[in-house]
Design an enzyme around this catalytic site. Structure first.
Site, PDB file in Angstrom:
ATOM      1  N   HIS B  15       0.133  -9.669  -6.357  1.00 31.75           N
ATOM      2  CA  HIS B  15       0.745  -8.405  -6.756  1.00 31.75           C
ATOM      3  C   HIS B  15       1.902  -8.072  -5.813  1.00 31.75           C
ATOM      4  O   HIS B  15       2.251  -8.879  -4.942  1.00 31.75           O
ATOM      5  CB  HIS B  15      -0.302  -7.289  -6.833  1.00 31.75           C
ATOM      6  CG  HIS B  15      -1.043  -7.064  -5.573  1.00 31.75           C
ATOM      7  ND1 HIS B  15      -0.974  -5.899  -4.874  1.00 31.75           N
ATOM      8  CD2 HIS B  15      -1.874  -7.873  -4.880  1.00 31.75           C
ATOM      9  CE1 HIS B  15      -1.722  -5.993  -3.800  1.00 31.75           C
ATOM     10  NE2 HIS B  15      -2.284  -7.179  -3.779  1.00 31.75           N
ATOM     11  N   ALA B  16       2.468  -6.898  -5.970  1.00 32.35           N
ATOM     12  CA  ALA B  16       3.716  -6.560  -5.281  1.00 32.35           C
ATOM     13  C   ALA B  16       3.683  -6.797  -3.769  1.00 32.35           C
ATOM     14  O   ALA B  16       4.554  -7.451  -3.221  1.00 32.35           O
ATOM     15  CB  ALA B  16       4.092  -5.113  -5.587  1.00 32.35           C
TER      16      ALA B  16
END
Lengths: 544, 85
Positions: B15-16
């Site tokens: 994820h980010a």
């Protein structure tokens, strides 16, 4: 009075004046330029300014909402430096001889589109981040890049949608609530609102901005997702009552934390929590539950597009056990079928799914699935205080088969020198009348029973619990059910096993005294009911 | 050229945040570092493309490192994945 409905993302209420969020929506126009080098310089200058702003916002967020939530702004700073993003802006300026604002806007749309088209809700929500940073850069290119939302009173902020940086930039001291016309519950704005403990409603619809104006009085109910514009007296009174009860609940919570679950005459009972995903552990700890009485493992299967691997399951179970730091964690094996369907299991449609191919029946028919889960569970057992619980038991032979598989799994782990805990408790759900009736035979084979009152009621009274017409017939306090629970408790104790209740009846405080008289050792309820139940227990006197 | 496979254990996948950290780490090296998932390959220094791969928990990626400092880079990548993903 006008009532609008959205989705409440944080349960709290507020009353106050509305402030419509004004954004300097820079209308981006495509302008032909000769000097592309100057445009590139403008982008660089704006990026530098944007990064400075972001690091200031990051610092603010760090103080207000904590590191985990602030990290998004660090990501924003990195996104601004992303090579592809910058190459795209540069090539649009150079190849099309256009202004910097236009190049950033087009690049923003393209990258946002890439994220919105992904099959993962988390990644889809990242489209908002791309737009947020792009709008920031564009705003920085204009001379006055600052947005100002100053007013003296505390207000309810209404907007079409709020970018994460906009949410944090707002002066928290002046915000009573957030209401947005659009937005998803996965958005950072929703998450931030929860962390700021401010009532928030999303998806109130376009009507919101059409019908309101600055200074309108409004009441916001984050529990129900309702917004009342110009509320009448009755509504106001209801909201004020909720506000008061919130405050009282908070006080109750504070005063009962750390106290024992003990009756006036000294009988102790364990109060545990029921949860359905790793994210709920925070709620378990905040509400001071003594352990987890029911951890539904279904989420691992429901969230996946294919069977979850042993490693994936192991990591999730390990995380729960470690987070609970030695407190009891009872994980129930797969309980799908009936009202919980998972596509990739390819289960046939059934006439009567509640009485059908579900839970342990699937596991015993598909040993590959069952063994994968049990291996993951036993491996995780080395990291905490685990209990494994099997659902939908009706016979001794089922339990014999289950215990044989457990032994097989343990032997395999031992052979491969993989650690597991010998202290892992094995238990079964008492949720069929059959299991309660033969509980004398089942009890010697296990460490504990846990009564699933929802299914036990449905099966004992022959009442489909999904059918709203049967509500009057579905008497959860029916003597037949209470007798089955009492019988199971007696048989458990005679054989050295303990017994808990993890169905909805456990939270029914009108029955707490009855359960304690039966000798029930543990009650497992929603995390938010733990302290309420503790309060009830502490006011019971069994000697009377 | 150095190559290894890694199965993502982090619950939410790449994820980010880890993507950002990974891009930062990859930029420290001169070698080209490619992350491949089901035939699609992206440069590890490119944050948005990396996020765009949508790598989820339980999925396996192939990391390929090519260049003058490939030994050190591959080692750093393996350490990074083990520690963060």
């Amino acid at each position: 009075m006008l009532k609008l409905n959205g989705k409440g993302v944080y349960g709290a209420v507020a009353i106050g004046k509305i402030s419509v969020f004004k954004r300097q929506e820079a209308q981006v126009r495509r302008i032909h330029v000769e000097d592309t080098a100057a445009e590139l310089e403008r982008v660089d200058a704006a990026k530098k300014k944007a990064s400075e702003q972001l690091s200031a916002i990051y610092e603010k967020a760090l103080k207000e909402v904590g590191e985990t939530n602030a990290q998004i702004f660090e990501i924003h700073m990195m996104m601004i430096e992303d090579e592809d993003y910058n190459e795209s802006i540069q090539s649009i300026i150079e190849n099309q001889s256009v202004n910097a604002e236009y190049a950033v806007a087009v690049t923003s749309d393209n990258f946002a589109e890439m994220f919105s088209s992904m099959d993962d809700a988390y990644m889809q929500a990242r489209a908002a981040d791309v737009k947020d940073i792009s709008n920031r850069i564009i705003a920085c290119m204009a001379e006055n890049g600052d947005t100002d939302s100053s007013s003296d009173d505390k207000v309810i902020i209404c907007a079409d949608d709020l970018a994460p940086s906009e949410t944090v930039s707002l002066d928290k001291e002046k915000v009573l609530a957030f209401v947005t016309a659009h937005g998803s519950s996965n958005s950072h704005t929703a998450i931030l609102a929860r962390n700021m403990n401010i009532p928030a409603i999303i998806g109130a619809g376009d009507e919101l901005l059409e019908k309101i104006k600055d200074g309108d009085m409004a009441a916001v109910d984050g529990y129900t997702g309702e917004i009342f514009i110009d509320p009448d007296e009755k509504t106001l009174a209801e909201i004020i009552a909720k506000q008061k009860s919130d405050l009282e609940k908070k006080e109750l919570l504070k005063s009962l934390k750390g106290k024992e679950n003990i009756t006036l005459d000294g009988t102790k009972v364990n109060i545990y929590a029921n949860i359905g995903s790793v994210e709920n552990i925070g709620a378990v700890l905040v509400n001071d539950a003594g352990g987890i009485g029911l951890f539904r493992s279904e989420f691992l299967y429901l969230e996946n597009s294919d069977y979850p691997t042993e490693e994936q399951q192991f990591q999730a179970y390990k995380k729960v056990l470690e987070s609970m730091a030695g407190k009891k964690v009872i994980i129930r094996t797969l309980d799908i079928g009936a009202d919980k369907q998972v596509d990739y299991f390819n289960l046939d449609k059934e006439e009567n799914p509640a009485l059908g191919f579900r839970a342990i029946r699937i596991c015993l028919t598909r040993p590959d699935i069952f063994k994968t889960q049990l291996r993951a569970l036993f491996r995780a057992s080395a990291f905490g205080n685990l209990g494994i619980m099997f659902p939908m038991i009706t016979s001794v032979s089922e339990l014999e088969k289950i215990l044989a598989v457990c032994d097989e799994v343990k032997a395999e782990l031992k052979e491969n020198n993989i650690e597991y805990s010998e202290k892992t408790e094995i238990g079964i759900m008492i949720e069929t009348p059959a299991a309660a009736i033969i509980s004398d035979k089942l009890a010697p084979m296990v460490d504990f029973f846990s009564v699933g009152t929802n299914d036990l009621t449905q099966y004992t009274l022959a009442c489909d619990r999904q059918n709203p017409k049967l509500e009057d017939f579905c008497d959860t306090h029916h003597e037949a059910i209470l007798r089955l629970i009492e019988m199971s408790a007696e048989n458990a104790h005679k054989n050295g096993a303990w017994i808990g209740i993890c169905g909805e009846l456990a939270a029914d405080t009108t029955l707490t005294e009855t359960f304690l008289k039966m000798g029930i050792d543990e009650l497992s309820v929603y995390p938010s009911y733990v302290l309420k139940l503790r309060d009830t227990v502490r006011n019971i006197d069994l000697s009377k | 050229m150095k190559q290894f496979n890694y199965t993502i254990k982090d619950e939410v996948g790449i994820h980010a945040r880890p993507a950002g950290m990974l891009a930062k780490e990859a930029k420290k090296f001169k070698s080209e570092i490619l992350i491949e998932k089901s035939g699609k390959s992206v440069n590890a220094t490119k944050l948005m493309m990396l996020m765009g791969l949508g790598v989820k928990c339980g999925e396996t990626v192939t990391v390929t490192v090519t260049g003058e400092d490939e030994d050190a880079a591959a080692k750093a990548m393996e350490d990074f994945f083990t520690a963060n993903l």
